[in-house]
Design a protein around this motif. Structure first.
Motif, mmCIF file in Angstrom:
data_model
loop_
_atom_site.group_PDB
_atom_site.id
_atom_site.type_symbol
_atom_site.label_atom_id
_atom_site.label_comp_id
_atom_site.label_asym_id
_atom_site.label_seq_id
_atom_site.Cartn_x
_atom_site.Cartn_y
_atom_site.Cartn_z
ATOM 1 N N GLN A 90 14.391 25.741 70.042
ATOM 2 C CA GLN A 90 15.193 26.178 71.192
ATOM 3 C C GLN A 90 16.464 25.359 71.372
ATOM 4 O OE1 GLN A 90 12.779 26.813 74.687
ATOM 5 N NE2 GLN A 90 11.106 27.694 73.491
ATOM 6 N N VAL A 101 16.390 27.421 65.989
ATOM 7 C CA VAL A 101 15.765 28.582 66.640
ATOM 8 C C VAL A 101 14.343 28.219 67.078
ATOM 9 C CG1 VAL A 101 14.826 30.898 66.158
ATOM 10 C CG2 VAL A 101 17.177 30.339 65.503
ATOM 11 N N ILE A 103 27.800 29.130 61.614
ATOM 12 C CA ILE A 103 26.715 28.929 62.579
ATOM 13 C C ILE A 103 26.484 30.183 63.421
ATOM 14 C CG2 ILE A 103 26.108 27.619 64.675
ATOM 15 C CD1 ILE A 103 26.813 25.198 63.272
ATOM 16 N N SER A 104 27.566 30.784 63.883
ATOM 17 C CA SER A 104 27.404 32.003 64.687
ATOM 18 C C SER A 104 26.735 33.099 63.876
ATOM 19 C CB SER A 104 28.774 32.488 65.183
ATOM 20 O OG SER A 104 29.346 31.507 66.010
ATOM 21 N N ARG A 119 21.889 27.422 57.271
ATOM 22 C CA ARG A 119 20.845 28.422 57.494
ATOM 23 C C ARG A 119 19.525 27.737 57.846
ATOM 24 N NH1 ARG A 119 17.677 32.336 54.461
ATOM 25 N NH2 ARG A 119 17.785 34.248 55.677
ATOM 26 N N VAL A 139 19.785 26.097 61.275
ATOM 27 C CA VAL A 139 19.701 27.066 62.375
ATOM 28 C C VAL A 139 18.253 27.572 62.520
ATOM 29 C CG1 VAL A 139 20.457 29.354 63.174
ATOM 30 C CG2 VAL A 139 22.140 27.704 62.343
ATOM 31 N N GLY A 197 18.607 36.147 65.157
ATOM 32 C CA GLY A 197 18.424 36.959 66.357
ATOM 33 C C GLY A 197 17.979 38.360 65.992
ATOM 34 N N PHE A 251 22.947 32.347 63.542
ATOM 35 C CA PHE A 251 22.197 32.618 64.776
ATOM 36 C C PHE A 251 22.055 34.120 64.980
ATOM 37 C CE2 PHE A 251 22.653 28.172 66.173
ATOM 38 C CZ PHE A 251 21.456 27.991 66.822
ATOM 39 N N ARG A 252 23.108 34.881 64.649
ATOM 40 C CA ARG A 252 23.037 36.332 64.791
ATOM 41 C C ARG A 252 21.958 36.880 63.855
ATOM 42 N NH1 ARG A 252 27.911 37.871 63.189
ATOM 43 N NH2 ARG A 252 28.737 36.667 64.926
ATOM 44 N N SER A 305 20.345 25.667 71.215
ATOM 45 C CA SER A 305 21.205 26.849 71.348
ATOM 46 C C SER A 305 22.408 26.785 70.408
ATOM 47 C CB SER A 305 21.703 26.953 72.787
ATOM 48 O OG SER A 305 22.589 25.884 73.051
ATOM 49 N N PRO A 306 23.009 27.959 70.134
ATOM 50 C CA PRO A 306 24.258 27.965 69.357
ATOM 51 C C PRO A 306 25.291 27.035 70.000
ATOM 52 C CG PRO A 306 23.518 30.219 69.761
ATOM 53 C CD PRO A 306 22.586 29.317 70.522
#
Lengths: 132, 132
Positions: free
Chosen positions: A105, A102, B115-116, A95, A98, B123, B119-120, A107-108
């Motif tokens: 910049q 973010v 990870i996904s 967390r 990530v 987002g 990021f979600r 990316s996933p």
């Protein structure tokens, strides 16, 4: 297995030691059931305090990588009991990672790529181990 | 933005502070160009030493999250100059994480999923911010 302690690092020596032993297990250089050097021996070898080695071994035991055997000393023994706790910690760490990604910049896809590469790298270590 | 310091945590207070500010930026609670409280003000508010806040701000500046403005004080300013260094650090950290995952039989798919999800999550924070 060769352990390299960086005395100039910001990372505490016991953490470096803990991490390198886990790295050695993941790379199949130290196998399940194998004995680690005694605390005194490893402390002498690395030129660190016995308390430092003790602390690293205690952490590894707590995290389910080692057990203490009365005769054999510290023995590598991967316990999966701590797997759920481990996944939880991984969630917390990822967390934060990530959050930084973010902001910067990243990316996933870039992160997924790094993870795939690392798993492949460890897979190769372990395949080599099997072939020897 | 609410900062919660856990005085019982093993994590140093300046790191908690650094991480929560980054989390706030990633969640779009603190925007680019926004001023942070002065060192004295934040130290008073949180009941921590001014040196602690100073150390957190210095780290954030070093890592390209803040700049110091003579009039406005500490201002959020994401610099992408440190992106390559950041990716390198991420590689080191993920390498250790994957080593632990390999030992604990956590699969690549499980890590990709975490990870996904993260990021979600970020987002969604950022989308909400845009709608308000």
């Amino acid at each position: 297995m060769i352990i390299n302690i960086d005395f100039n690092s910001d990372e505490a020596i016991y953490m470096q030691l803990r991490n390198q032993i886990i790295m050695g297990i993941a790379q199949d250089e130290i196998k399940d059931g194998e004995s680690l050097p005694s605390v005194r021996q490893l402390a002498d070898e690395l030129g660190v305090n016995m308390h430092t080695v003790n602390k690293a071994y205690a952490l590894l035991r707590e995290d389910g990588y080692l057990k203490l055997d009365r005769r054999k000393g510290a023995v590598v023994c991967i316990s999966l009991d701590s797997r759920p706790r481990h996944l939880e910690m991984m969630n917390v760490n990822i967390r934060m990672m990530v959050a930084e990604a973010v902001c910067k910049q990243i990316s996933p896809e870039e992160m997924h790529q790094i993870i795939s590469n690392m798993f492949r790298e460890f897979g190769e270590f372990r395949d080599d181990g099997g072939r020897q």
